[in-house]
Motif scaffolding. Structure first.
Motif, PDB file in Angstrom:
ATOM      1  N   LEU A  63      -2.322 165.151 101.756  1.00 48.45           N
ATOM      2  CA  LEU A  63      -2.279 164.230 102.641  1.00 48.45           C
ATOM      3  C   LEU A  63      -3.394 164.090 103.253  1.00 48.45           C
ATOM      4  CD1 LEU A  63      -0.361 162.425 104.393  1.00 48.45           C
ATOM      5  CD2 LEU A  63      -0.345 164.172 106.237  1.00 48.45           C
ATOM      6  N   ARG A  64      -4.159 162.759 103.345  1.00 50.48           N
ATOM      7  CA  ARG A  64      -5.485 162.737 103.917  1.00 50.48           C
ATOM      8  C   ARG A  64      -5.496 161.697 105.153  1.00 50.48           C
ATOM      9  NH1 ARG A  64      -9.094 158.307 102.988  1.00 50.48           N
ATOM     10  NH2 ARG A  64     -11.358 158.784 102.996  1.00 50.48           N
ATOM     11  N   MET A  65      -6.197 161.923 106.211  1.00 49.08           N
ATOM     12  CA  MET A  65      -6.572 160.981 107.161  1.00 49.08           C
ATOM     13  C   MET A  65      -7.972 160.576 107.459  1.00 49.08           C
ATOM     14  SD  MET A  65      -5.365 161.024 111.079  1.00 49.08           S
ATOM     15  CE  MET A  65      -3.527 161.224 110.785  1.00 49.08           C
ATOM     16  N   ASP A  66      -8.159 159.229 107.304  1.00 48.01           N
ATOM     17  CA  ASP A  66      -9.676 158.670 107.743  1.00 48.01           C
ATOM     18  C   ASP A  66      -9.286 158.083 109.453  1.00 48.01           C
ATOM     19  OD1 ASP A  66     -11.962 157.522 108.440  1.00 48.01           O
ATOM     20  OD2 ASP A  66     -11.941 156.399 106.442  1.00 48.01           O
TER      21      ASP A  66
ATOM     22  N   GLN B 201      -3.680 151.411 119.618  1.00 43.86           N
ATOM     23  CA  GLN B 201      -3.283 150.222 119.068  1.00 43.86           C
ATOM     24  C   GLN B 201      -1.801 150.289 118.551  1.00 43.86           C
ATOM     25  OE1 GLN B 201      -5.440 147.877 118.376  1.00 43.86           O
ATOM     26  NE2 GLN B 201      -7.096 149.025 119.317  1.00 43.86           N
ATOM     27  N   GLY B 202      -1.276 149.099 119.237  1.00 43.94           N
ATOM     28  CA  GLY B 202       0.156 149.022 118.791  1.00 43.94           C
ATOM     29  C   GLY B 202       0.673 149.318 117.487  1.00 43.94           C
ATOM     30  N   SER B 203      -0.008 148.660 116.641  1.00 40.09           N
ATOM     31  CA  SER B 203       0.290 148.704 115.100  1.00 40.09           C
ATOM     32  C   SER B 203      -0.443 150.075 114.452  1.00 40.09           C
ATOM     33  CB  SER B 203       0.051 147.634 114.323  1.00 40.09           C
ATOM     34  OG  SER B 203      -1.361 147.113 114.476  1.00 40.09           O
ATOM     35  N   GLY B 204      -1.070 151.005 115.304  1.00 43.75           N
ATOM     36  CA  GLY B 204      -1.678 152.058 114.791  1.00 43.75           C
ATOM     37  C   GLY B 204      -3.143 151.550 113.806  1.00 43.75           C
ATOM     38  N   SER B 205      -3.824 152.425 113.442  1.00 38.66           N
ATOM     39  CA  SER B 205      -5.023 152.239 112.980  1.00 38.66           C
ATOM     40  C   SER B 205      -5.327 153.267 111.853  1.00 38.66           C
ATOM     41  CB  SER B 205      -6.252 151.902 113.808  1.00 38.66           C
ATOM     42  OG  SER B 205      -6.454 153.127 114.629  1.00 38.66           O
ATOM     43  N   GLY B 206      -6.700 153.345 111.507  1.00 38.94           N
ATOM     44  CA  GLY B 206      -7.112 154.285 110.468  1.00 38.94           C
ATOM     45  C   GLY B 206      -6.448 154.199 109.168  1.00 38.94           C
ATOM     46  N   ILE B 207      -6.708 155.080 108.136  1.00 33.01           N
ATOM     47  CA  ILE B 207      -6.364 155.168 106.955  1.00 33.01           C
ATOM     48  C   ILE B 207      -5.426 156.551 106.663  1.00 33.01           C
ATOM     49  CG2 ILE B 207      -6.735 154.717 104.449  1.00 33.01           C
ATOM     50  CD1 ILE B 207      -9.058 153.078 105.224  1.00 33.01           C
TER      51      ILE B 207
ATOM     52  N   GLY C 140     -10.581 168.971 101.628  1.00 32.65           N
ATOM     53  CA  GLY C 140     -11.829 168.718 102.295  1.00 32.65           C
ATOM     54  C   GLY C 140     -11.727 168.509 103.846  1.00 32.65           C
ATOM     55  N   PRO C 141     -12.527 167.953 104.383  1.00 32.15           N
ATOM     56  CA  PRO C 141     -12.465 167.931 106.036  1.00 32.15           C
ATOM     57  C   PRO C 141     -11.310 166.913 106.277  1.00 32.15           C
ATOM     58  CG  PRO C 141     -14.463 167.109 105.264  1.00 32.15           C
ATOM     59  CD  PRO C 141     -13.828 167.742 103.971  1.00 32.15           C
ATOM     60  N   TYR C 142     -11.162 165.702 105.680  1.00 31.47           N
ATOM     61  CA  TYR C 142     -10.342 164.776 105.778  1.00 31.47           C
ATOM     62  C   TYR C 142      -8.792 165.126 105.574  1.00 31.47           C
ATOM     63  CZ  TYR C 142     -13.954 160.998 106.732  1.00 31.47           C
ATOM     64  OH  TYR C 142     -15.058 160.648 106.883  1.00 31.47           O
ATOM     65  N   VAL C 143      -8.385 166.333 104.912  1.00 29.44           N
ATOM     66  CA  VAL C 143      -7.292 166.629 104.646  1.00 29.44           C
ATOM     67  C   VAL C 143      -6.815 167.984 105.499  1.00 29.44           C
ATOM     68  CG1 VAL C 143      -7.399 165.665 102.408  1.00 29.44           C
ATOM     69  CG2 VAL C 143      -7.884 168.142 102.793  1.00 29.44           C
ATOM     70  N   ARG C 144      -7.460 168.319 106.600  1.00 31.65           N
ATOM     71  CA  ARG C 144      -7.082 169.423 107.191  1.00 31.65           C
ATOM     72  C   ARG C 144      -6.653 168.872 108.661  1.00 31.65           C
ATOM     73  NH1 ARG C 144     -11.238 174.430 106.964  1.00 31.65           N
ATOM     74  NH2 ARG C 144     -11.269 174.681 104.848  1.00 31.65           N
ATOM     75  N   PHE C 145      -5.506 169.542 109.038  1.00 31.21           N
ATOM     76  CA  PHE C 145      -4.531 169.145 110.285  1.00 31.21           C
ATOM     77  C   PHE C 145      -4.245 170.271 111.088  1.00 31.21           C
ATOM     78  CE2 PHE C 145      -3.830 166.057 106.879  1.00 31.21           C
ATOM     79  CZ  PHE C 145      -4.130 164.743 107.291  1.00 31.21           C
ATOM     80  N   VAL C 146      -4.107 170.189 112.341  1.00 28.46           N
ATOM     81  CA  VAL C 146      -3.713 170.869 113.457  1.00 28.46           C
ATOM     82  C   VAL C 146      -1.976 170.555 113.721  1.00 28.46           C
ATOM     83  CG1 VAL C 146      -3.496 171.997 115.725  1.00 28.46           C
ATOM     84  CG2 VAL C 146      -5.711 171.360 114.522  1.00 28.46           C
ATOM     85  N   ILE C 147      -1.046 171.446 113.455  1.00 27.85           N
ATOM     86  CA  ILE C 147       0.120 170.881 113.746  1.00 27.85           C
ATOM     87  C   ILE C 147       0.558 171.413 115.300  1.00 27.85           C
ATOM     88  CG2 ILE C 147       2.695 171.508 113.139  1.00 27.85           C
ATOM     89  CD1 ILE C 147       0.879 170.336 110.906  1.00 27.85           C
TER      90      ILE C 147
END
Length: 230
Positions: A143-146, A154-160, A168-175
């Protein structure tokens, strides 16, 4: 008498050394400091809320703090990630054809009604409370988040949100565990960006998935999840 005098002299010198050490702390060289830090971070030693290291003692977690769960840190733990806001709606990752790294991410992340193979993930722990979320169906697809454009609500969300081959750095998350006991999934690279799921039109199974998964600035009802261990 000589023995008593020698003992008294020894005790006097010991007292003087202790007093000097308290008044003038020892300054360690870089190598010594690193060695001390490694001992400080030894397994079984935990950090309390004050930052003091304590052996075998854990403080009661406070609401909306990072999750420090031994259960989530178990190697190879398989979970589903279920929306709290939308009943029976799960996070879905389609990694078909994802065989190499792509700077913009690749694959499809959306929702599914019910949980099947595309809705199962392996929690891969990193430092302390950081995780990568790997597809069980598609090995080495994460899972990746940009969240580079996530700067306000934003009401409809944003980002990718999509997939990535390899970590890599975009696939690391804090739960994070919220005050109501549910979980939010926060980007490490973009700390204000949280995983968002819109399952408002997801009412039955769809082969290609449905709904929208992106990011949101902060946490609301659509950014809260149940993490179900399989």
């Amino acid at each position: 008498m000589k023995l008593l005098a020698g003992s008294a002299l020894f005790l006097g010198l010991l007292s003087l050394c202790c007093t000097a050490t308290m008044r003038h702390p020892v300054i360690m060289g870089e190598g010594e400091e690193n060695a001390a830090q490694e001992m400080f971070n030894a397994p079984g030693i935990r950090t309390g809320a004050t930052g003091i290291r304590m052996l075998g003692h854990a403080l009661k977690p406070e609401p909306d703090r990072k999750v420090e769960s031994e259960a989530l840190s178990r190697p190879g733990l398989v979970v589903t990630i279920q929306s709290v806001q939308f009943s029976n709606v799960f996070l879905r990752l389609d990694g078909n054809g994802v065989t190499r790294y792509n700077g913009a991410g690749v694959g499809t992340v959306n929702c599914q009604f019910g949980a099947g193979p595309y809705e199962k993930f392996i929690m891969r722990p990193f430092d302390s409370d950081q995780y990568s979320i790997e597809s069980l169906q598609f090995p080495n697809v994460y899972l990746r988040m940009d969240g580079g454009q996530v700067t306000s609500f934003q009401g409809s969300g944003s980002g990718i949100v999509n997939g990535q081959f390899g970590a890599g750095p975009y696939v690391r998350f804090v739960i994070r565990q919220e005050a109501d006991g549910q979980y939010s999934i926060q980007s490490v690279r973009f700390p204000k960006a949280y995983l968002r799921m819109d399952g408002s039109n997801v009412q039955s199974f769809s082969g290609s998935g449905a709904g929208t998964v992106n990011a949101q600035y902060g946490v609301g009802p659509w950014e809260k999840f149940k993490i179900n261990v399989i």
